[in-house]
Structures are given as structure tokens and as C-alpha cells.
Design a protein around this motif. Structure first.
Motif, PDB file in Angstrom:
ATOM      1  N   ASN A  16      49.460  18.231  78.575  1.00 44.59           N
ATOM      2  CA  ASN A  16      48.024  18.366  78.341  1.00 44.59           C
ATOM      3  C   ASN A  16      47.750  18.474  76.845  1.00 44.59           C
ATOM      4  O   ASN A  16      48.263  19.361  76.185  1.00 44.59           O
ATOM      5  CB  ASN A  16      47.478  19.634  79.024  1.00 44.59           C
ATOM      6  CG  ASN A  16      47.589  19.582  80.527  1.00 44.59           C
ATOM      7  OD1 ASN A  16      46.805  18.926  81.190  1.00 44.59           O
ATOM      8  ND2 ASN A  16      48.575  20.282  81.067  1.00 44.59           N
ATOM      9  N   PHE A  17      46.990  17.541  76.301  1.00 51.37           N
ATOM     10  CA  PHE A  17      46.476  17.700  74.942  1.00 51.37           C
ATOM     11  C   PHE A  17      45.306  16.748  74.734  1.00 51.37           C
ATOM     12  O   PHE A  17      45.131  15.772  75.472  1.00 51.37           O
ATOM     13  CB  PHE A  17      47.561  17.493  73.872  1.00 51.37           C
ATOM     14  CG  PHE A  17      48.085  16.092  73.722  1.00 51.37           C
ATOM     15  CD1 PHE A  17      47.428  15.164  72.915  1.00 51.37           C
ATOM     16  CD2 PHE A  17      49.262  15.699  74.353  1.00 51.37           C
ATOM     17  CE1 PHE A  17      47.922  13.874  72.750  1.00 51.37           C
ATOM     18  CE2 PHE A  17      49.759  14.421  74.195  1.00 51.37           C
ATOM     19  CZ  PHE A  17      49.088  13.506  73.400  1.00 51.37           C
ATOM     20  N   GLU A  18      44.514  17.058  73.741  1.00 52.98           N
ATOM     21  CA  GLU A  18      43.342  16.252  73.410  1.00 52.98           C
ATOM     22  C   GLU A  18      43.387  15.911  71.929  1.00 52.98           C
ATOM     23  O   GLU A  18      43.772  16.736  71.105  1.00 52.98           O
ATOM     24  CB  GLU A  18      42.068  17.054  73.718  1.00 52.98           C
ATOM     25  CG  GLU A  18      40.771  16.299  73.455  1.00 52.98           C
ATOM     26  CD  GLU A  18      39.553  17.168  73.753  1.00 52.98           C
ATOM     27  OE1 GLU A  18      39.095  17.847  72.815  1.00 52.98           O
ATOM     28  OE2 GLU A  18      39.090  17.179  74.901  1.00 52.98           O
ATOM     29  N   LEU A  27      54.259  14.142  67.367  1.00 49.85           N
ATOM     30  CA  LEU A  27      55.043  14.581  68.519  1.00 49.85           C
ATOM     31  C   LEU A  27      56.473  14.761  68.044  1.00 49.85           C
ATOM     32  O   LEU A  27      57.104  13.794  67.589  1.00 49.85           O
ATOM     33  CB  LEU A  27      54.983  13.540  69.638  1.00 49.85           C
ATOM     34  CG  LEU A  27      53.595  13.115  70.110  1.00 49.85           C
ATOM     35  CD1 LEU A  27      53.697  11.990  71.141  1.00 49.85           C
ATOM     36  CD2 LEU A  27      52.832  14.302  70.699  1.00 49.85           C
ATOM     37  N   VAL A  28      56.990  15.973  68.100  1.00 54.46           N
ATOM     38  CA  VAL A  28      58.339  16.249  67.604  1.00 54.46           C
ATOM     39  C   VAL A  28      59.156  16.912  68.702  1.00 54.46           C
ATOM     40  O   VAL A  28      58.622  17.381  69.712  1.00 54.46           O
ATOM     41  CB  VAL A  28      58.304  17.149  66.343  1.00 54.46           C
ATOM     42  CG1 VAL A  28      57.443  16.520  65.262  1.00 54.46           C
ATOM     43  CG2 VAL A  28      57.790  18.551  66.674  1.00 54.46           C
ATOM     44  N   GLY A  29      60.464  16.963  68.482  1.00 54.47           N
ATOM     45  CA  GLY A  29      61.349  17.568  69.456  1.00 54.47           C
ATOM     46  C   GLY A  29      62.660  16.822  69.517  1.00 54.47           C
ATOM     47  O   GLY A  29      62.820  15.759  68.902  1.00 54.47           O
ATOM     48  N   PRO A  30      63.645  17.334  70.256  1.00 55.52           N
ATOM     49  CA  PRO A  30      64.958  16.693  70.320  1.00 55.52           C
ATOM     50  C   PRO A  30      64.898  15.324  70.989  1.00 55.52           C
ATOM     51  O   PRO A  30      63.933  14.999  71.686  1.00 55.52           O
ATOM     52  CB  PRO A  30      65.793  17.684  71.146  1.00 55.52           C
ATOM     53  CG  PRO A  30      64.791  18.465  71.944  1.00 55.52           C
ATOM     54  CD  PRO A  30      63.579  18.561  71.074  1.00 55.52           C
ATOM     55  N   ASP A 200      47.350  16.349  61.410  1.00 56.05           N
ATOM     56  CA  ASP A 200      46.483  17.517  61.603  1.00 56.05           C
ATOM     57  C   ASP A 200      47.119  18.549  62.526  1.00 56.05           C
ATOM     58  O   ASP A 200      46.924  19.752  62.346  1.00 56.05           O
ATOM     59  CB  ASP A 200      45.135  17.070  62.185  1.00 56.05           C
ATOM     60  CG  ASP A 200      44.444  16.059  61.275  1.00 56.05           C
ATOM     61  OD1 ASP A 200      44.184  16.407  60.120  1.00 56.05           O
ATOM     62  OD2 ASP A 200      44.190  14.926  61.724  1.00 56.05           O
ATOM     63  N   ARG A 201      47.881  18.062  63.516  1.00 59.63           N
ATOM     64  CA  ARG A 201      48.521  18.960  64.476  1.00 59.63           C
ATOM     65  C   ARG A 201      49.918  18.464  64.792  1.00 59.63           C
ATOM     66  O   ARG A 201      50.227  17.289  64.633  1.00 59.63           O
ATOM     67  CB  ARG A 201      47.705  19.025  65.781  1.00 59.63           C
ATOM     68  CG  ARG A 201      46.394  19.762  65.663  1.00 59.63           C
ATOM     69  CD  ARG A 201      45.452  19.403  66.819  1.00 59.63           C
ATOM     70  NE  ARG A 201      46.058  19.572  68.114  1.00 59.63           N
ATOM     71  CZ  ARG A 201      45.707  18.848  69.193  1.00 59.63           C
ATOM     72  NH1 ARG A 201      44.793  17.911  69.095  1.00 59.63           N
ATOM     73  NH2 ARG A 201      46.265  19.068  70.363  1.00 59.63           N
ATOM     74  N   VAL A 202      50.737  19.405  65.263  1.00 66.60           N
ATOM     75  CA  VAL A 202      52.114  19.081  65.645  1.00 66.60           C
ATOM     76  C   VAL A 202      52.363  19.636  67.044  1.00 66.60           C
ATOM     77  O   VAL A 202      52.073  20.809  67.316  1.00 66.60           O
ATOM     78  CB  VAL A 202      53.138  19.687  64.658  1.00 66.60           C
ATOM     79  CG1 VAL A 202      54.556  19.365  65.103  1.00 66.60           C
ATOM     80  CG2 VAL A 202      52.896  19.175  63.247  1.00 66.60           C
ATOM     81  N   ILE A 203      52.886  18.781  67.928  1.00 62.07           N
ATOM     82  CA  ILE A 203      53.233  19.186  69.290  1.00 62.07           C
ATOM     83  C   ILE A 203      54.752  19.105  69.444  1.00 62.07           C
ATOM     84  O   ILE A 203      55.362  18.085  69.114  1.00 62.07           O
ATOM     85  CB  ILE A 203      52.542  18.289  70.328  1.00 62.07           C
ATOM     86  CG1 ILE A 203      51.050  18.638  70.405  1.00 62.07           C
ATOM     87  CG2 ILE A 203      53.193  18.420  71.694  1.00 62.07           C
ATOM     88  CD1 ILE A 203      50.258  17.780  71.369  1.00 62.07           C
ATOM     89  N   PHE A 204      55.347  20.195  69.926  1.00 58.53           N
ATOM     90  CA  PHE A 204      56.796  20.249  70.129  1.00 58.53           C
ATOM     91  C   PHE A 204      57.089  20.052  71.608  1.00 58.53           C
ATOM     92  O   PHE A 204      56.580  20.788  72.472  1.00 58.53           O
ATOM     93  CB  PHE A 204      57.353  21.599  69.670  1.00 58.53           C
ATOM     94  CG  PHE A 204      58.847  21.707  69.800  1.00 58.53           C
ATOM     95  CD1 PHE A 204      59.680  21.205  68.810  1.00 58.53           C
ATOM     96  CD2 PHE A 204      59.419  22.317  70.906  1.00 58.53           C
ATOM     97  CE1 PHE A 204      61.060  21.305  68.919  1.00 58.53           C
ATOM     98  CE2 PHE A 204      60.787  22.431  71.034  1.00 58.53           C
ATOM     99  CZ  PHE A 204      61.619  21.918  70.038  1.00 58.53           C
ATOM    100  N   SER A 215      48.824  23.934  64.271  1.00 56.46           N
ATOM    101  CA  SER A 215      48.086  23.204  63.243  1.00 56.46           C
ATOM    102  C   SER A 215      49.096  22.881  62.152  1.00 56.46           C
ATOM    103  O   SER A 215      50.172  23.500  62.089  1.00 56.46           O
ATOM    104  CB  SER A 215      46.952  24.058  62.670  1.00 56.46           C
ATOM    105  OG  SER A 215      47.493  25.140  61.908  1.00 56.46           O
ATOM    106  N   ILE A 216      48.802  21.942  61.262  1.00 57.72           N
ATOM    107  CA  ILE A 216      49.772  21.591  60.235  1.00 57.72           C
ATOM    108  C   ILE A 216      50.046  22.773  59.304  1.00 57.72           C
ATOM    109  O   ILE A 216      51.177  22.967  58.844  1.00 57.72           O
ATOM    110  CB  ILE A 216      49.330  20.342  59.436  1.00 57.72           C
ATOM    111  CG1 ILE A 216      50.467  19.857  58.526  1.00 57.72           C
ATOM    112  CG2 ILE A 216      48.064  20.611  58.656  1.00 57.72           C
ATOM    113  CD1 ILE A 216      51.749  19.502  59.247  1.00 57.72           C
ATOM    114  N   ASP A 217      49.041  23.599  59.043  1.00 53.31           N
ATOM    115  CA  ASP A 217      49.255  24.775  58.188  1.00 53.31           C
ATOM    116  C   ASP A 217      50.194  25.773  58.852  1.00 53.31           C
ATOM    117  O   ASP A 217      51.055  26.369  58.195  1.00 53.31           O
ATOM    118  CB  ASP A 217      47.917  25.441  57.863  1.00 53.31           C
ATOM    119  CG  ASP A 217      47.068  24.597  56.920  1.00 53.31           C
ATOM    120  OD1 ASP A 217      47.651  23.824  56.140  1.00 53.31           O
ATOM    121  OD2 ASP A 217      45.828  24.707  56.968  1.00 53.31           O
TER     122      ASP A 217
END
Length: 325
Positions: A16-18, A27-30, A200-204, A215-217
Motif C-alpha cells: 500500500n502506498f500513494e 523502492l529499496v531493499g535486498p 521525496d520518499r523512500v520505501i523499504f 521521507s528523504i530527510d
């Protein structure tokens, strides 16, 4: 969103994301966590098994597929190019594009200067699968091809995987250009250092699920190693050893090792000795000749000149082919 390739093993679970128009997300992760799967689901290369993906509130399965894919541009880690000119490869995305539109797209993809320096400009031949171009040049042409279509959103699936650090920084500028045009950008990546100022955003993702979102900050403050991620700041990298001398008395030797594409010389190695039975890293910028060197070393290039001496014996091209994997 739920998804499974075989109908049994769940690859995506409760995703789930918008993402608002004109914003970007990483989108990051192994490896195997599901980043590329999300990148494939958005343009409907696959359909979701449960849940839905919407564009401006409309389920993408209810939209005309050709219209949807005109709205979404895709740049993958493997850029396939036809054995033709730069122009022909650009026109594959938009056959009716004018010269002005093509050059404008090349400008946005930071490849305009390279093309203008070529004797034949857009009519420069790229070779089979783009072998006459560096990895960075091929990726920029892929970005120009996508830009020519003028999509509203862009999906980047590990676009920097074959790029050196400078070409990755160039990619940062391309993403910034897209954002300034109001494009929405989704990036699935392992390299992070060039994304810090453009997402702007990072999802793991882990095991097909979203386990963290920042958030990127916020992301800049976390312990990236703690999540198995690469460094956001290259200045934090440390080399384990500064010098190394091999004690191995046996060598693989190259003498007058040369290779050219037409009139363009790619390799010119006078005399080099490499320790036998050791792991050697070949490094350099995109276009420096790393892949060509490896191909010549293995005997894959018929027109490679010079000698390779191994175990006191000069190995011909066919003999090298038998000894390499």
C-alpha cells in the motif's frame, strides 16, 4: 496489492502506498524483495492478483492498455539497442518524432553534447546491441527515447546497475529534469548516493512487504548498513587496505594487447603482468574498455591483436575460449 507469479508463492503481500503527481519515490531493499515486481505491475506488464493499482482514482485494468503505456515510460537496467543509428533507436519509441523533438529529448537526457560531437550526429551507428556505446551512453539514449514520448510517469528499474559513479550522477540530473517537468518518478534501486537530492520518499521492501517508509530527510539520518543498504554518502566508504603485493611467482602476461572498432582504438595495452590464481578487479569509467578487455581476454573478439602468455605458453584465441567460463 497482492501478487504471485505462479499462483502459489506470494511475491507481493499487502503493498500500500500513494504517490502524488510530480513527486518521486525510491523502492529499496535486498535483491528479491519485490522492487522490480512493483515496477512491472504499474504499467501492467503483469496484473495484480489482489487489490488494485489506480491512476487518478481509476483502476488501471479498466484503462486502455496502449493509452496507459503511452502515459508511463520505462527504463530498465538492461538497455536493448538495435543495430542501427541513434536516430533509429530513438524513433522506435515515437516513430513520428521530428528532428527537433528528438534533440530536445536528448537534451533532457544529457546526451545532446555527445551526439553533437559525433561526425554523423543522430545518424551515428551504435552497433549490435549498442556495443559501440558505453553503458552510460546507452542508458541516456534510453532516457531520451522515453522522454520523446512525453509520458506523465517514469518507472526506473535499477537504471544505474551498469553505470560508473559519474554516469550515476548524470542520472541524478536526468531525474531532476523530469521532476521539473512535473513527471512522477518511481525508482527501484540498490545504489543510493545519487538519489539523496531528487527523491521525496523512500520505501523499504523485504520479502515482498513494505516494512519501513521514510521521507528523504528521515532516510538520510538512519543507519543504512543496519538495513543492508549501500551508503547514501560515498565519503563514508573506507578501503580495507591501501596497498597489495602478490607473492605468487606465476603470472598471466599480456604483450601489445590491442583492439579497435573500425578506426577507433579501444584497447592499447603494452605489457602487463597479472598474478595467477588471484581475483583481479577491472575498474574504470563507462566506455573505458572494461567489457571489451574481458571479451578479448577470453578470446571472444576475433580481431584482438597481441599475445596472452599463461604458464609460459602463448595462448591463441581458441585456446583461451576453452580455458574460460
Amino acid at each position: 496489492v497482492q501478487f504471485s507469479y505462479d499462483g502459489e508463492r506470494q511475491i507481493q503481500k499487502d503493498i500500500n502506498f500513494e504517490l502524488k503527481s510530480g513527486r518521486s519515490i525510491a523502492l529499496v531493499g535486498p535483491s528479491g524483495s519485490g522492487k522490480s515486481t512493483i515496477a512491472n505491475l504499474i504499467p501492467r506488464l503483469y496484473d495484480v492478483g489482489g487489490g488494485k493499482i489506480t491512476l487518478d482514482g481509476m483502476d488501471i485494468r479498466s484503462l486502455d492498455l496502449a493509452w496507459l503505456r503511452d502515459k508511463i515510460g520505462i527504463v530498465s537496467q538492461e538497455t536493448y539497442m538495435f543495430n542501427g543509428t541513434i536516430r533509429e533507436n530513438l524513433l522506435y519509441a515515437k516513430p513520428d518524432a521530428t528532428e527537433e523533438e528528438l534533440m530536445e529529448a536528448c537534451k533532457k537526457a544529457n546526451i545532446e553534447d555527445f551526439i553533437l560531437k559525433q561526425e554523423k550526429g543522430l545518424d551515428t551507428m551504435v552497433g549490435n546491441r549498442g556495443l559501440k556505446l558505453s553503458g552510460g551512453e546507452k542508458q541516456k539514449i534510453a532516457c531520451a527515447s522515453v522522454s520523446a514520448v512525453r509520458p506523465d510517469a517514469l518507472i526506473l528499474d535499477e537504471p544505474s546497475s551498469n553505470l560508473d559513479s559519474q554516469s550515476s550522477w548524470d542520472f541524478e540530473e536526468i531525474i531532476r529534469n523530469w521532476k521539473n517537468q512535473g513527471k512522477t518518478v518511481v525508482i527501484a534501486e540498490h545504489k543510493l548516493f545519487f538519489l539523496g537530492d531528487v527523491v521525496d520518499r523512500v520505501i523499504f521492501l523485504e520479502n515482498g512487504q513494505i516494512t519501513n517508509e521514510w521521507s528523504i530527510d528521515e532516510f538520510k539520518k538512519i543507519n543504512h548498513r543496519g538495513y543492508g543498504l549501500r551508503q547514501l554518502n560515498l565519503d563514508d566508504l573506507k578501503c580495507g587496505r591501501s596497498e597489495y603485493y602478490s607473492l605468487n611467482p606465476e603470472w598471466l602476461e599480456l604483450r601489445n594487447f590491442k583492439f579497435s572498432y573500425g578506426k577507433t582504438q579501444i584497447l592499447d595495452i603494452g605489457n602487463v603482468k597479472v598474478p595467477k590464481n588471484e581475483i583481479i578487479a577491472i575498474i574504470g569509467k563507462n566506455g573505458a574498455g572494461k567489457s571489451t578487455f574481458a571479451n578479448c581476454l577470453c578470446g571472444l573478439k576475433r580481431s584482438c591483436k597481441g599475445e596472452l602468455i599463461f604458464g609460459g605458453k602463448v595462448l591463441k584465441r581458441k585456446e583461451r575460449l576453452k580455458k574460460t567460463y
